[in-house]
Design a protein around this motif. Structure first.
Motif, PDB file in Angstrom:
ATOM      1  N   ASN A  51      -7.968   1.078  -3.748  1.00 37.77           N
ATOM      2  CA  ASN A  51      -7.050   0.149  -3.103  1.00 37.77           C
ATOM      3  C   ASN A  51      -7.658  -1.244  -3.118  1.00 37.77           C
ATOM      4  OD1 ASN A  51      -4.823  -0.816  -1.787  1.00 37.77           O
ATOM      5  ND2 ASN A  51      -5.469  -0.147   0.243  1.00 37.77           N
ATOM      6  N   PHE A  52      -7.426  -1.943  -4.208  1.00 35.86           N
ATOM      7  CA  PHE A  52      -7.941  -3.302  -4.370  1.00 35.86           C
ATOM      8  C   PHE A  52      -6.855  -4.293  -3.993  1.00 35.86           C
ATOM      9  CE2 PHE A  52      -8.193  -7.082  -7.057  1.00 35.86           C
ATOM     10  CZ  PHE A  52      -9.436  -7.583  -6.674  1.00 35.86           C
TER      11      PHE A  52
ATOM     12  N   GLN B 239      -2.142  -6.161  -5.528  1.00 33.91           N
ATOM     13  CA  GLN B 239      -2.707  -4.923  -5.026  1.00 33.91           C
ATOM     14  C   GLN B 239      -2.717  -3.921  -6.172  1.00 33.91           C
ATOM     15  OE1 GLN B 239      -1.208  -4.138  -1.225  1.00 33.91           O
ATOM     16  NE2 GLN B 239      -2.475  -2.368  -0.807  1.00 33.91           N
ATOM     17  N   ALA B 240      -3.863  -3.266  -6.371  1.00 34.52           N
ATOM     18  CA  ALA B 240      -4.005  -2.353  -7.494  1.00 34.52           C
ATOM     19  C   ALA B 240      -4.834  -1.147  -7.074  1.00 34.52           C
ATOM     20  CB  ALA B 240      -4.656  -3.061  -8.686  1.00 34.52           C
ATOM     21  N   SER B 241      -4.666  -0.062  -7.834  1.00 32.49           N
ATOM     22  CA  SER B 241      -5.378   1.168  -7.527  1.00 32.49           C
ATOM     23  C   SER B 241      -5.564   1.969  -8.810  1.00 32.49           C
ATOM     24  CB  SER B 241      -4.599   2.004  -6.502  1.00 32.49           C
ATOM     25  OG  SER B 241      -5.247   3.236  -6.249  1.00 32.49           O
ATOM     26  N   ALA B 242      -6.732   2.593  -8.922  1.00 31.69           N
ATOM     27  CA  ALA B 242      -6.971   3.488 -10.050  1.00 31.69           C
ATOM     28  C   ALA B 242      -6.129   4.745  -9.897  1.00 31.69           C
ATOM     29  CB  ALA B 242      -8.454   3.839 -10.127  1.00 31.69           C
ATOM     30  N   PHE B 243      -5.720   5.313 -11.040  1.00 27.05           N
ATOM     31  CA  PHE B 243      -4.853   6.479 -11.028  1.00 27.05           C
ATOM     32  C   PHE B 243      -5.299   7.422 -12.147  1.00 27.05           C
ATOM     33  CE2 PHE B 243      -0.749   8.442 -12.506  1.00 27.05           C
ATOM     34  CZ  PHE B 243      -0.591   9.284 -11.405  1.00 27.05           C
TER      35      PHE B 243
ATOM     36  N   ALA C 123       0.836  -1.205   0.000  1.00 29.62           N
ATOM     37  CA  ALA C 123       0.000   0.000   0.000  1.00 29.62           C
ATOM     38  C   ALA C 123       0.871   1.257   0.000  1.00 29.62           C
ATOM     39  CB  ALA C 123      -0.934  -0.019   1.205  1.00 29.62           C
ATOM     40  N   GLU C 124       1.920   1.250   0.809  1.00 32.35           N
ATOM     41  CA  GLU C 124       2.814   2.406   0.849  1.00 32.35           C
ATOM     42  C   GLU C 124       3.516   2.604  -0.493  1.00 32.35           C
ATOM     43  OE1 GLU C 124       5.428   1.679   4.064  1.00 32.35           O
ATOM     44  OE2 GLU C 124       3.916   2.007   5.624  1.00 32.35           O
ATOM     45  N   GLU C 125       3.936   1.491  -1.109  1.00 33.03           N
ATOM     46  CA  GLU C 125       4.590   1.609  -2.406  1.00 33.03           C
ATOM     47  C   GLU C 125       3.612   2.127  -3.458  1.00 33.03           C
ATOM     48  OE1 GLU C 125       7.603   1.499  -3.244  1.00 33.03           O
ATOM     49  OE2 GLU C 125       8.371   0.900  -1.294  1.00 33.03           O
ATOM     50  N   LEU C 126       2.352   1.684  -3.392  1.00 34.26           N
ATOM     51  CA  LEU C 126       1.358   2.189  -4.338  1.00 34.26           C
ATOM     52  C   LEU C 126       1.195   3.698  -4.191  1.00 34.26           C
ATOM     53  CD1 LEU C 126      -1.558  -0.415  -4.534  1.00 34.26           C
ATOM     54  CD2 LEU C 126      -0.013   0.292  -6.346  1.00 34.26           C
ATOM     55  N   VAL C 127       1.112   4.157  -2.948  1.00 39.13           N
ATOM     56  CA  VAL C 127       0.971   5.595  -2.714  1.00 39.13           C
ATOM     57  C   VAL C 127       2.199   6.341  -3.232  1.00 39.13           C
ATOM     58  CG1 VAL C 127       0.820   7.369  -0.924  1.00 39.13           C
ATOM     59  CG2 VAL C 127      -0.568   5.302  -0.751  1.00 39.13           C
ATOM     60  N   ARG C 128       3.383   5.790  -2.969  1.00 40.02           N
ATOM     61  CA  ARG C 128       4.617   6.440  -3.429  1.00 40.02           C
ATOM     62  C   ARG C 128       4.691   6.464  -4.948  1.00 40.02           C
ATOM     63  NH1 ARG C 128      10.410   5.246  -3.768  1.00 40.02           N
ATOM     64  NH2 ARG C 128      10.028   3.033  -3.472  1.00 40.02           N
ATOM     65  N   ILE C 129       4.300   5.365  -5.583  1.00 38.32           N
ATOM     66  CA  ILE C 129       4.322   5.314  -7.043  1.00 38.32           C
ATOM     67  C   ILE C 129       3.358   6.336  -7.632  1.00 38.32           C
ATOM     68  CG2 ILE C 129       3.758   3.866  -9.043  1.00 38.32           C
ATOM     69  CD1 ILE C 129       4.689   1.460  -7.342  1.00 38.32           C
ATOM     70  N   LYS C 130       2.159   6.400  -7.063  1.00 35.88           N
ATOM     71  CA  LYS C 130       1.177   7.359  -7.572  1.00 35.88           C
ATOM     72  C   LYS C 130       1.650   8.797  -7.355  1.00 35.88           C
ATOM     73  CE  LYS C 130      -3.153   6.386  -6.614  1.00 35.88           C
ATOM     74  NZ  LYS C 130      -4.349   5.943  -5.872  1.00 35.88           N
TER      75      LYS C 130
ATOM     76  N   ILE D  91      -4.140   2.418 -14.250  1.00 35.56           N
ATOM     77  CA  ILE D  91      -4.208   1.513 -13.100  1.00 35.56           C
ATOM     78  C   ILE D  91      -2.778   1.149 -12.699  1.00 35.56           C
ATOM     79  CG2 ILE D  91      -4.909  -0.783 -12.284  1.00 35.56           C
ATOM     80  CD1 ILE D  91      -7.292  -0.551 -14.232  1.00 35.56           C
ATOM     81  N   VAL D  92      -2.475   1.333 -11.439  1.00 37.02           N
ATOM     82  CA  VAL D  92      -1.174   0.938 -10.886  1.00 37.02           C
ATOM     83  C   VAL D  92      -1.370  -0.392 -10.163  1.00 37.02           C
ATOM     84  CG1 VAL D  92       0.769   1.626  -9.454  1.00 37.02           C
ATOM     85  CG2 VAL D  92      -0.646   3.371 -10.555  1.00 37.02           C
ATOM     86  N   ALA D  93      -0.559  -1.375 -10.518  1.00 35.43           N
ATOM     87  CA  ALA D  93      -0.711  -2.707  -9.928  1.00 35.43           C
ATOM     88  C   ALA D  93       0.638  -3.223  -9.447  1.00 35.43           C
ATOM     89  CB  ALA D  93      -1.318  -3.683 -10.931  1.00 35.43           C
ATOM     90  N   VAL D  94       0.582  -3.959  -8.345  1.00 36.96           N
ATOM     91  CA  VAL D  94       1.776  -4.586  -7.771  1.00 36.96           C
ATOM     92  C   VAL D  94       1.451  -6.052  -7.521  1.00 36.96           C
ATOM     93  CG1 VAL D  94       3.404  -4.648  -5.854  1.00 36.96           C
ATOM     94  CG2 VAL D  94       2.525  -2.455  -6.671  1.00 36.96           C
TER      95      VAL D  94
END
Length: 468
Positions: free
Chosen positions: A313-314, A328-332, A64-71, A341-344
């Motif tokens: 935050n899926f 883990q994925a999130s719309a962007f 989740a933290e990496e997703l936020v940082r990437i976005k 969509i950012v996905a990890v």
């Protein structure tokens, strides 16, 4: 050894069949082993379960933290082209950028690219078909670009001097009308700042998109469109710099399933070289060559609403090649015209490797504890069973009439007392049977004497009777 009980006639009878009985050594050792096994396995199992839960929780927080940082980083990267367009528009409005001064225009757009090394192109196309700008080649060289009435409708590319002045003409692209370009039409259709769809840049041969901004004069009359070409190579380089785990996949895709960028080092080549019918074609994230990305994309597409309906935050898991993976994925959507969509995706084994090592170490520890428990059990059972087996042997020998025995040596108080008692009992039985044998001999002798006297008296009585 089995011994029969003595019968009244002095003979020994055969013992009846005995039921099955356990060894004392086994009865003492096995409970200790089982107790150690249950306690160790329970403690180890609880520790491993808690460890997995803790690792899963930490892994989810990390992703989740990496997703936020990437976005955040992507938003920062993608904020540069619109800001450059806004600054260019402000410069034109303030008279810093003067379209009627060729030297000023050339030096201005040259300076823009020098100040922003991530940009591939900065330009302005007017409603009359004039085009001004500067572009960056694949090797980093900057060129001045001019098109319009003065070039006969062709796009002329010039070598840029040290200050940005146009030098030698190196390329000519005929029939260039900025008003017919997709970026120009996208800006007019949006009526404000927007982004074009992703395309392959015709110079850099890499994925790019253009940020556009319509420009109106002080009377609200459209004068043209500012544009900045932004190549997505930097996005891929940024994703490649992130390392959540050894085998993670961090990727961007559009809601139609096309891949934008990935931290897989092979992906940029696939993105650039994909063609269909000699035409450039976008690479789908579910392409068979992208094993992990394809599996994760299929999972996301299978959710209610598909990719377009994905939230912020899926989180889920999926299986690939018999291995569990976190997803883990999130719309962007940082700007108009952009919805990504950012996905990890991360193999569970990357986070559970320490837990798996702990499991192996725990298994070895359990084996060691069981071996130690077995040894302790055997030692304790030997300490208890050996004296008892000796007592049983002594009792059997006593049953055969062997009364004498030597007391054993034991550090266990109760066993030592029982040993002394059995020795004393043997001595008492020996004295008792010795006295009994002596008494029996006396009774036998008295009986013989009595029988002799009776016989003598009977004989004397017979002689008296005969003499009469």
């Amino acid at each position: 050894m089995s011994v029969g009980l003595p019968r009244p006639d002095g003979k020994r009878g055969r013992r009846a069949a005995e039921p099955f009985a356990y060894s004392l050594r086994l009865l003492v050792a096995m409970p200790m082993v089982w107790l150690a096994l249950v306690a160790t396995v329970a403690a180890a199992g609880l520790a491993m379960v808690n460890g997995r839960l803790a690792v899963n929780d930490v892994a989810a927080q990390l992703r989740a933290e990496e997703l936020v940082r990437i976005k955040d980083r992507l938003a920062h990267y993608l904020d540069v082209p619109p800001r450059v367009n806004a600054l260019n528009a402000q410069a034109l409005r303030a008279g810093v950028l003067r379209l009627d001064d060729p030297t000023n225009v050339q030096r201005y757009f040259y300076a823009v690219l020098q100040a922003h090394p991530t940009l591939a192109y900065s330009f302005f196309g007017t409603t009359t078909g004039e085009f001004y700008g500067a572009r960056r080649l694949a090797d980093g060289t900057l060129q001045i670009v001019r098109a319009g009435a003065g070039t006969g409708g062709a796009s002329h590319n010039f070598v840029a001097g040290a200050l940005g002045d146009a030098g030698q003409l190196v390329q000519v692209y005929p029939g260039f009308d900025p008003r017919q370009r997709p970026w120009y039409r996208a800006a007019l259709a949006a009526g404000g700042p927007t982004w074009t769809p992703i395309y392959r840049h015709f110079v850099l041969r890499d994925l790019a998109l253009t940020a556009t901004l319509p420009y109106d004069d002080e009377h609200g009359v459209l004068m043209g469109v500012f544009g900045v070409d932004y190549v997505l190579t930097r996005v891929a380089e940024f994703l490649h710099s992130i390392e959540i785990s050894a085998n993670d996949r961090i990727f961007l895709l559009e809601t139609d399933g096309n891949l934008i960028a990935s931290n897989d080092p092979n992906t940029p080549r696939l993105l650039r070289e994909r063609e269909e019918n000699s035409q450039f074609a976008r690479l789908a994230a579910r392409d068979a060559r992208l094993t992990l990305e394809a599996a994760a994309t299929r999972v996301l597409e299978g959710q209610p609403g598909g990719l377009a309906g994905l939230g912020d935050n899926f989180m889920t898991t999926f299986w690939l090649d018999r291995r569990r993976h976190y997803l883990q994925a999130s719309a962007f959507a940082p700007a108009p015209g952009l919805r990504w969509i950012v996905a990890v995706a991360v193999p569970e084994a990357d986070f559970m490797s320490r837990i798996d090592d702990l499991t192996r170490d725990t298994a070895l520890a359990i084996a060691g504890i069981l071996a130690l428990a077995a040894l302790v059990g055997l030692f304790v059972s030997s300490c208890l069973a050996a004296p008892i087996e000796r007592f049983v042997g002594d009792a059997e020998r006593m049953a055969r009439g062997e009364w004498s025995r030597l007391p054993g040596r034991s550090r266990v108080r109760e066993i030592r007392r029982l040993d002394l008692a059995l020795t004393a009992l043997g001595l008492q039985l020996q004295r008792f049977f010795a006295q009994l044998r002596a008494q029996t001999e006396r009774i036998r002798a008295d009986n013989a004497l009595l029988e002799q006297r009776v016989a003598e008296r009977t004989a004397a009585a017979a002689r008296v009777y005969q003499s009469r």
